[in-house]
Each structure stands twice: as C-alpha cells, then as structure tokens.
Scaffold this motif. Structure first.
Motif, mmCIF file in Angstrom:
data_model
loop_
_atom_site.group_PDB
_atom_site.id
_atom_site.type_symbol
_atom_site.label_atom_id
_atom_site.label_comp_id
_atom_site.label_asym_id
_atom_site.label_seq_id
_atom_site.Cartn_x
_atom_site.Cartn_y
_atom_site.Cartn_z
ATOM 1 N N SER A 92 45.869 15.662 -0.401
ATOM 2 C CA SER A 92 46.015 14.748 -1.533
ATOM 3 C C SER A 92 45.760 15.447 -2.862
ATOM 4 O O SER A 92 46.418 15.160 -3.867
ATOM 5 C CB SER A 92 45.057 13.566 -1.375
ATOM 6 O OG SER A 92 45.492 12.701 -0.344
ATOM 7 N N CYS A 132 49.963 6.545 -2.711
ATOM 8 C CA CYS A 132 49.667 5.248 -2.107
ATOM 9 C C CYS A 132 48.152 5.087 -2.080
ATOM 10 O O CYS A 132 47.453 5.887 -1.469
ATOM 11 C CB CYS A 132 50.251 5.163 -0.688
ATOM 12 S SG CYS A 132 49.694 3.732 0.250
ATOM 13 N N HIS A 133 47.647 4.041 -2.729
ATOM 14 C CA HIS A 133 46.201 3.839 -2.837
ATOM 15 C C HIS A 133 45.676 2.757 -1.904
ATOM 16 O O HIS A 133 44.538 2.307 -2.068
ATOM 17 C CB HIS A 133 45.842 3.491 -4.281
ATOM 18 C CG HIS A 133 46.187 4.562 -5.275
ATOM 19 N ND1 HIS A 133 45.624 5.810 -5.227
ATOM 20 C CD2 HIS A 133 47.064 4.566 -6.318
ATOM 21 C CE1 HIS A 133 46.124 6.561 -6.218
ATOM 22 N NE2 HIS A 133 46.989 5.825 -6.884
ATOM 23 N N ASP A 134 46.486 2.338 -0.935
ATOM 24 C CA ASP A 134 46.071 1.282 -0.007
ATOM 25 C C ASP A 134 45.219 1.884 1.112
ATOM 26 O O ASP A 134 45.699 2.159 2.206
ATOM 27 C CB ASP A 134 47.301 0.573 0.568
ATOM 28 C CG ASP A 134 46.917 -0.605 1.458
ATOM 29 O OD1 ASP A 134 45.711 -0.950 1.511
ATOM 30 O OD2 ASP A 134 47.822 -1.178 2.105
ATOM 31 N N ARG A 135 43.934 2.074 0.867
ATOM 32 C CA ARG A 135 43.060 2.683 1.856
ATOM 33 C C ARG A 135 42.674 1.708 2.962
ATOM 34 O O ARG A 135 42.093 2.123 3.965
ATOM 35 C CB ARG A 135 41.822 3.261 1.170
ATOM 36 C CG ARG A 135 42.218 4.289 0.113
ATOM 37 C CD ARG A 135 41.082 5.118 -0.371
ATOM 38 N NE ARG A 135 41.553 6.032 -1.416
ATOM 39 C CZ ARG A 135 40.976 7.179 -1.726
ATOM 40 N NH1 ARG A 135 39.898 7.572 -1.076
ATOM 41 N NH2 ARG A 135 41.461 7.941 -2.688
ATOM 42 N N ARG A 145 47.671 11.640 9.350
ATOM 43 C CA ARG A 145 48.581 10.764 8.615
ATOM 44 C C ARG A 145 49.824 10.402 9.419
ATOM 45 O O ARG A 145 50.247 9.250 9.436
ATOM 46 C CB ARG A 145 48.988 11.420 7.289
ATOM 47 C CG ARG A 145 47.899 11.452 6.224
ATOM 48 C CD ARG A 145 48.349 12.323 5.057
ATOM 49 N NE ARG A 145 47.467 12.227 3.890
ATOM 50 C CZ ARG A 145 46.345 12.882 3.747
ATOM 51 N NH1 ARG A 145 45.925 13.704 4.731
ATOM 52 N NH2 ARG A 145 45.610 12.743 2.665
ATOM 53 N N PRO A 147 51.868 5.950 4.942
ATOM 54 C CA PRO A 147 53.010 6.202 4.049
ATOM 55 C C PRO A 147 52.967 7.603 3.459
ATOM 56 O O PRO A 147 51.895 8.198 3.298
ATOM 57 C CB PRO A 147 52.831 5.145 2.945
ATOM 58 C CG PRO A 147 51.885 4.138 3.491
ATOM 59 C CD PRO A 147 51.005 4.859 4.464
ATOM 60 N N TYR A 204 50.135 9.010 0.922
ATOM 61 C CA TYR A 204 48.826 8.366 1.079
ATOM 62 C C TYR A 204 47.786 9.216 0.378
ATOM 63 O O TYR A 204 47.625 10.396 0.670
ATOM 64 C CB TYR A 204 48.471 8.203 2.553
ATOM 65 C CG TYR A 204 47.094 7.597 2.760
ATOM 66 C CD1 TYR A 204 46.905 6.225 2.671
ATOM 67 C CD2 TYR A 204 45.980 8.394 3.007
ATOM 68 C CE1 TYR A 204 45.644 5.663 2.827
ATOM 69 C CE2 TYR A 204 44.723 7.856 3.167
ATOM 70 C CZ TYR A 204 44.560 6.487 3.072
ATOM 71 O OH TYR A 204 43.310 5.938 3.222
#
Length: 436
Positions: free
Chosen positions: A161, A187-190, A281, A289, A292
C-alpha cells in the motif's frame, strides 16, 4: 559513511490534502491492529545528480503530494483511539510531515549500504509527534544527488500500500495536473477484513498463523552485524532449478535457512522455525479490491527439524515453504486467522514483537523481491538504490531484487555467525552453479 552528525534542516512543515477529504475515524482491521505496535517503517531512496531543470523542486514535490493526499487521505491523519479505546486513524487532514535537509555526503557513499542507526538518523525523517502517519525527508547531497527518506506508520499500511501511494504521488509530480494516474484508486473499506460474528477459530490454524515471535535481548558479548549478500542471476537460476522450479522466495528461503543452521552449528535434533508474511489480498474469496489500502498480510510459520534442513535436499526444504503458503488458499482458514487476531486484540494480547532478537533456532524472512521499490520516479529519474534505513534485528532477513535478474539478501546475525554464513553461502552457491 563516517560519524553521525545532525543535518542542517532547511525546512520542516506539514503538507495537507489540497482538497476537502472525509473527516472521520477510520476503523482498523485485525490485520492492522497486529502491526499497530511496530511504529514507523523508514526507507531511503538514493537519486544520482541530474542536470534536469528543477531537479527535486521542493515546491513541485509538495504540490503533487498535497494532491495525492486527497485520495490517500488517511496518511494525512493521526493515530488515535475510538470511544472504546480501540486504535483508529483520526482522518483530520492535519497533514503529513515534510522535511528538507542538506548533507555533505555524496552518492558514492551509498554503493550498497546496510540498514543502520546512522543511516536512519541522517536520512529518515524524525517523526514528531509520533501520532503522525507519514513523514518525508528530502536531503540534498553535496554532489547534487538526493536522498529521499520516508517513514510511514505500520498500523495504516503495509509495503504494497505504501508503494501504491508513492507511485501515485510520483505520477502527479511527473506529469502534472493533466496526467491520468495509472494506479487503481485506493479502497479504504477495511471492514472487508472484519472478523466474523461470532468468530470461529480452527485449532489447527493457531500454530501456523498465531504463534508469537520469541524475542530476546542478545548477550552483551554478542555483537550483531548486518550484511547484504548478492546472488547473481545465473546463481539464482541454478538454485531455483535445483529446487525443482520453486519460486525465488521458496528457493532463497531454503538456502538461507540451511546456511544459517550450518553457520550456527545447531543441534541436529533441534527444531527450527521460519516466519514470513504473505499477502492475502488475492487469496481471499472474494479477493480484496484492487487498490485495497491497508495491511493485507498475515504471518505464517514453517517448522522443521534442523536435521531435515541441513541433510535433506534443498528442494525438500523449499517444498515445506511452498506447502505452507498453499494452505493460505483456503478462505475459511484465512478468515479463522482474522478472527483470532481480532479476539486477541480485544484482550490486549498483541504485544510488540519486534523488540530484541530472535533465538538462534528461528528466522524471519521478508520478501520485497517483487515490490516496485525502483519505480518511484518523480520526473527526474528512478532511484539508484533503495533500502530500509533502520537497523535490522538479529534473525531478520530481507529478500530484495538485484540487477541482472539476481537477488540481494539482507541478513542480520551475530557477527561471528555472519562470517561463517558467508563461507557456507559461497559453498552452496558454487555447488548449485556446478549442477547446471
């Protein structure tokens, strides 16, 4: 590089996102919390002198950084905690630290440096306050070259990242406002790595994922040393062929493990253990995604007797490593590990594991072989050299790419053992080459 001395700081400021960003607390996944005690990871990139106009123009760097921090806004936040005391990122857009310094060193001082306290003190940014997520230091050398140092908190990202951000930033800097950035948006949807409710932990996964590293302080008489060993493309080809076509990581891990066991003269009846992180991942179902942005790795343990490592074939040792990674293709097993990490985090059991050194029967293998470490081109060329800045702990190994299809092995061991390792490694590589 000579004695450590304080560098003249030309400028120190905060760079905030150039546009409005979400203001919120960013929930951290169990895989983030596992690394929350690790602090900041410092890297240095060395760029040779150039006569290109505006070489490492500070204003241009800061402007493009502010733009990149808009999609990567958590990096402009601060480490904090929610109302329950759980660690989170306060996305408050306060900004990343940006430091400019000057040094009397030259690019020639960095032929192949090993991580050290001196390298860290000179060229990695000093992060103050420690709640800052990202810090950058641009150091102009006497010869006209530049050392570009970064320090990012491990609670927020892993290596994959972080390089996602630096490549995006470099693209903005290189091409300006009219450029289309090829990188996927972050993508910040942890919550994609949220534990199941209720959690379910397979007992057989605990020895594989969840064993803590056994750290200890070395005796006062034991002096640690760190060296970089280069494996040529020809030697690596021979090694992989002898390991029945195993991957670079599996083949080099097998060789390093054997050489360390021999150099340390371990009891053949002892058990040796190798720990290494694996990116999950693309192994989850469905996969995370593209882009991520967070920590997407789990640590696994491969165990064997010293006798099997030393007396068996290198192919058999490489197979043990490969078999361990193949067990990670089961989504239920991976979710079980996530559940375990969440459960232990809630109980406050995840203490810092990176202080001290590993016992002589253990190794920590970290692969940065496929990391795009040399892709950070801000418009003035790619770095000549990239490495970690901080001193490596005893028993820690980093696998890095080298020119000509080869590899570099950065290894930290007791100084006396390190000299023996060099002799054993040369013997093994010569033997593998002779088999071609």
């Amino acid at each position: 590089m000579g004695s450590v001395s304080a560098l003249p700081v030309v400028e120190s400021c905060l760079v905030a996102p150039s546009d409005e960003t979400p203001r919120r607390g960013l929930w951290l996944s169990p895989l983030d919390l596992v690394l929350a005690t690790r602090g900041h990871t410092p890297l240095v990139h060395v760029y040779g002198a150039s006569d290109v106009a505006g070489f490492f123009d500070v204003a241009r760097l800061k402007e493009s950084m502010a733009k990149a921090l808009v999609p990567f806004y958590p990096l402009a936040g601060r480490l904090g905690a929610d109302s329950d005391g759980r660690v989170q990122i306060d996305c408050n857009a306060e900004g990343a630290l940006f430091v400019v310094a000057r040094s009397e060193h030259t690019v020639d001082d960095f032929s192949d440096p090993s991580p050290s306290p001196e390298l860290t003190k000179l060229f990695a940014p000093r992060v103050q306050p420690p709640s800052v997520m990202l810090a950058i230091q641009v150091t102009f050398l006497r010869c006209g070259g530049v050392v570009f140092g970064t320090a990012v908190h491990h609670a927020i990202v892993d290596g994959s990242s972080m390089f996602h951000f630096t490549r995006t930033w470099a693209s903005y800097c290189r091409y300006g406002d009219g450029a289309a950035v090829a990188e996927a948006p972050p993508c910040h949807d942890r919550a994609l790595l949220r534990a199941r409710s209720p959690p379910f932990i397979h007992p057989e996964t605990i020895p594989m994922f969840c064993s803590n590293l056994t750290m200890h302080d070395s005796p006062a008489t034991s002096v640690l040393g760190t060296e970089v060993f280069t494996i040529s493309g020809e030697q690596l080809h021979a090694l992989k062929r002898h390991c029945d076509g195993a991957s670079t990581f599996c083949s080099v891990s097998a060789m390093v493990c054997r050489c360390v066991c021999v150099a340390r003269e371990l009891d053949l009846d002892a058990t040796t253990r190798m720990n290494f992180p694996v990116d999950i991942r693309r192994r989850l179902t469905p996969p995370l995604p593209d882009g991520y942005f967070g920590n997407g790795v789990v640590n696994v343990f491969a165990t064997a007797s010293v006798k099997d490592v030393v007396s068996g074939t290198l192919a058999s040792v490489a197979f043990r490593v490969k078999a361990t990674t193949e067990r990670l293709n089961d989504d239920d097993v991976l979710r079980s590990a996530v559940d375990y990490f969440e459960t232990t985090a809630e109980k406050g059991m995840r203490a810092a594991e990176d202080r001290g050194n590993l016992p002589e029967t253990e190794l920590r293998m970290n692969s940065w072989f496929h990391m795009p470490m040399y892709d950070t081109d801000f418009g003035w060329g790619k770095p000549r050299m990239t490495t970690r800045a901080e001193a490596v702990r005893g028993g820690w190994v980093y696998l890095l790419a080298a020119g000509g299809g080869g590899a570099r092995v950065l290894l930290s061991l007791e100084a006396a053992t390190l000299r023996k390792f060099d002799v054993v490694l040369r013997r093994v590589l010569a033997s593998e080459r002779a088999r071609l």
